[in-house]
Write a protein that holds these residues in place. Structure first.
Motif, PDB file in Angstrom:
ATOM      1  N   PRO A  92       5.372  14.839   8.073  1.00  0.00           N
ATOM      2  CA  PRO A  92       5.723  14.602   6.832  1.00  0.00           C
ATOM      3  C   PRO A  92       6.252  13.061   6.599  1.00  0.00           C
ATOM      4  O   PRO A  92       6.389  12.061   7.377  1.00  0.00           O
ATOM      5  CB  PRO A  92       7.176  15.143   7.128  1.00  0.00           C
ATOM      6  N   GLU A  93       6.281  12.724   5.341  1.00  0.00           N
ATOM      7  CA  GLU A  93       6.496  11.511   4.839  1.00  0.00           C
ATOM      8  C   GLU A  93       7.688  10.975   5.185  1.00  0.00           C
ATOM      9  O   GLU A  93       7.930   9.675   6.091  1.00  0.00           O
ATOM     10  CB  GLU A  93       6.614  11.265   3.208  1.00  0.00           C
ATOM     11  N   SER A  94       8.789  11.875   5.648  1.00  0.00           N
ATOM     12  CA  SER A  94      10.088  11.214   6.015  1.00  0.00           C
ATOM     13  C   SER A  94      10.046  10.825   7.486  1.00  0.00           C
ATOM     14  O   SER A  94      10.764   9.963   8.028  1.00  0.00           O
ATOM     15  CB  SER A  94      11.173  12.489   6.066  1.00  0.00           C
ATOM     16  N   ALA A  95       9.089  11.209   8.176  1.00  0.00           N
ATOM     17  CA  ALA A  95       8.871  10.751   9.761  1.00  0.00           C
ATOM     18  C   ALA A  95       8.559   9.352   9.664  1.00  0.00           C
ATOM     19  O   ALA A  95       9.086   8.681  10.682  1.00  0.00           O
ATOM     20  CB  ALA A  95       7.927  11.464  10.379  1.00  0.00           C
ATOM     21  N   PHE A  96       8.147   8.567   8.857  1.00  0.00           N
ATOM     22  CA  PHE A  96       7.683   7.361   8.799  1.00  0.00           C
ATOM     23  C   PHE A  96       9.143   6.450   8.542  1.00  0.00           C
ATOM     24  O   PHE A  96       8.679   5.055   8.680  1.00  0.00           O
ATOM     25  CB  PHE A  96       6.663   6.883   7.736  1.00  0.00           C
ATOM     26  N   GLU A  97       9.918   7.091   8.254  1.00  0.00           N
ATOM     27  CA  GLU A  97      11.268   6.401   8.363  1.00  0.00           C
ATOM     28  C   GLU A  97      12.089   6.032   9.679  1.00  0.00           C
ATOM     29  O   GLU A  97      12.910   5.298   9.892  1.00  0.00           O
ATOM     30  CB  GLU A  97      12.148   7.016   7.240  1.00  0.00           C
ATOM     31  N   ARG A  98      11.561   6.922  10.627  1.00  0.00           N
ATOM     32  CA  ARG A  98      12.082   6.903  11.951  1.00  0.00           C
ATOM     33  C   ARG A  98      11.856   5.532  12.805  1.00  0.00           C
ATOM     34  O   ARG A  98      10.987   4.893  12.448  1.00  0.00           O
ATOM     35  CB  ARG A  98      11.301   8.057  12.764  1.00  0.00           C
ATOM     36  N   THR A  99      12.970   5.040  13.520  1.00  0.00           N
ATOM     37  CA  THR A  99      12.610   3.601  13.669  1.00  0.00           C
ATOM     38  C   THR A  99      12.803   3.573  15.578  1.00  0.00           C
ATOM     39  O   THR A  99      13.200   4.572  16.012  1.00  0.00           O
ATOM     40  CB  THR A  99      13.772   2.794  13.231  1.00  0.00           C
ATOM     41  N   TYR A 107       0.638  -1.208   0.172  1.00  0.00           N
ATOM     42  CA  TYR A 107      -0.120   0.148  -0.006  1.00  0.00           C
ATOM     43  C   TYR A 107       0.844   1.438   0.071  1.00  0.00           C
ATOM     44  O   TYR A 107       1.887   1.200   0.552  1.00  0.00           O
ATOM     45  CB  TYR A 107      -0.814   0.080   1.173  1.00  0.00           C
ATOM     46  N   THR A 108       0.384   2.469  -0.660  1.00  0.00           N
ATOM     47  CA  THR A 108       0.817   3.835  -0.518  1.00  0.00           C
ATOM     48  C   THR A 108       0.799   4.009   1.027  1.00  0.00           C
ATOM     49  O   THR A 108       0.056   3.680   1.885  1.00  0.00           O
ATOM     50  CB  THR A 108       0.511   4.644  -1.236  1.00  0.00           C
ATOM     51  N   LEU A 109       1.655   5.188   1.425  1.00  0.00           N
ATOM     52  CA  LEU A 109       1.530   5.647   2.968  1.00  0.00           C
ATOM     53  C   LEU A 109      -0.133   6.075   2.925  1.00  0.00           C
ATOM     54  O   LEU A 109      -0.476   5.983   4.090  1.00  0.00           O
ATOM     55  CB  LEU A 109       2.638   6.807   3.141  1.00  0.00           C
ATOM     56  N   PRO A 127      14.523  -3.893  14.737  1.00  0.00           N
ATOM     57  CA  PRO A 127      14.071  -2.511  14.346  1.00  0.00           C
ATOM     58  C   PRO A 127      12.737  -2.340  13.660  1.00  0.00           C
ATOM     59  O   PRO A 127      12.276  -3.357  12.848  1.00  0.00           O
ATOM     60  CB  PRO A 127      15.311  -2.188  13.406  1.00  0.00           C
ATOM     61  N   MET A 128      12.176  -1.351  14.116  1.00  0.00           N
ATOM     62  CA  MET A 128      10.700  -1.265  13.391  1.00  0.00           C
ATOM     63  C   MET A 128      10.557   0.346  13.027  1.00  0.00           C
ATOM     64  O   MET A 128      10.669   1.046  13.945  1.00  0.00           O
ATOM     65  CB  MET A 128       9.646  -1.629  14.405  1.00  0.00           C
ATOM     66  N   SER A 129      10.160   0.537  11.865  1.00  0.00           N
ATOM     67  CA  SER A 129      10.050   1.943  11.392  1.00  0.00           C
ATOM     68  C   SER A 129       8.663   2.338  11.716  1.00  0.00           C
ATOM     69  O   SER A 129       7.666   1.483  12.074  1.00  0.00           O
ATOM     70  CB  SER A 129      10.123   2.092   9.934  1.00  0.00           C
ATOM     71  N   LEU A 130       8.386   3.735  11.653  1.00  0.00           N
ATOM     72  CA  LEU A 130       7.031   4.053  12.348  1.00  0.00           C
ATOM     73  C   LEU A 130       6.207   3.772  11.068  1.00  0.00           C
ATOM     74  O   LEU A 130       4.900   3.341  11.348  1.00  0.00           O
ATOM     75  CB  LEU A 130       6.977   5.678  12.061  1.00  0.00           C
ATOM     76  N   ARG A 131       6.494   3.762   9.511  1.00  0.00           N
ATOM     77  CA  ARG A 131       5.578   3.086   8.846  1.00  0.00           C
ATOM     78  C   ARG A 131       5.427   1.606   8.947  1.00  0.00           C
ATOM     79  O   ARG A 131       4.131   1.007   8.909  1.00  0.00           O
ATOM     80  CB  ARG A 131       6.505   3.092   7.448  1.00  0.00           C
ATOM     81  N   ARG A 132       6.231   0.823   9.581  1.00  0.00           N
ATOM     82  CA  ARG A 132       5.818  -0.610   9.693  1.00  0.00           C
ATOM     83  C   ARG A 132       4.871  -0.619  10.923  1.00  0.00           C
ATOM     84  O   ARG A 132       4.000  -1.583  10.950  1.00  0.00           O
ATOM     85  CB  ARG A 132       7.132  -1.330  10.106  1.00  0.00           C
TER      86      ARG A 132
END
Length: 161
Positions: free
Chosen positions: A111-118, A2-4, A126-131
């Motif tokens: 911002p979309e970049s925040a979803f890369e934070r882990t 899925y997309t964000l 390790p788990m990203s915000l997106r995960r």
């Protein structure tokens, strides 16, 4: 995959999906266990409310801190020790709905970049915000399917009597 935007929408819809599946569930149906040792509708709803509370904390840790530790929890111990057998499914749904709405409001503005934070999960690594977002979207959908199955089994069993 899925997309964000789609993940955020799946996450947002979780409470609606659960509310739809629960429509009309009452009385002995909410305490029906499809098999020995399996959770009831009442227990699943309490679990969802508590898991969303844990999720709210995890999401905030990952957004606010650098590589925080995300601790696991023993869902069976929570079921036994946090009175899941007596908690009201409607109250659990209300709790889930409020927490999910708060979590969604927080996430949708990032911002979309925040979803890369882990963060570092004590069991999953390790788990990203997106995960985390995807996992919590999946969690509500998976339990909604489980609730549908339990309700169908309850109707099948009660129809035989």
């Amino acid at each position: 995959m899925y997309t964000l935007t789609e993940d955020l929408e799946r996450f947002r819809r979780g409470a609606e999906v659960l509310a739809t599946v629960l429509t009309g569930a009452a009385g002995e149906e909410v305490d029906f266990a499809p098999a020995p040792g399996k959770w009831t509708i009442r227990q699943i709803m309490a679990h969802l409310a508590d898991a969303e509370l844990v999720g709210a904390h995890r999401l905030r840790l990952v957004i606010a801190e650098d590589n925080p530790t995300l601790t696991s929890f023993d869902q069976d111990a929570w079921t036994r020790n946090l009175d899941y057998g007596r908690r009201k499914p409607t109250q659990s749904l209300d709790t889930f709905r409020r927490l999910r709405a708060e979590n969604y409001e927080l996430l949708k503005g990032l911002p979309e970049s925040a979803f890369e934070r882990t963060g570092a999960h004590t069991e999953n690594g390790p788990m990203s915000l997106r995960r985390l977002l995807q996992g919590y979207a999946d969690h509500a959908e998976s339990h909604a399917r489980q609730l549908q199955t339990i309700r169908a089994e309850y109707k099948r069993v009660k129809g035989k009597k």
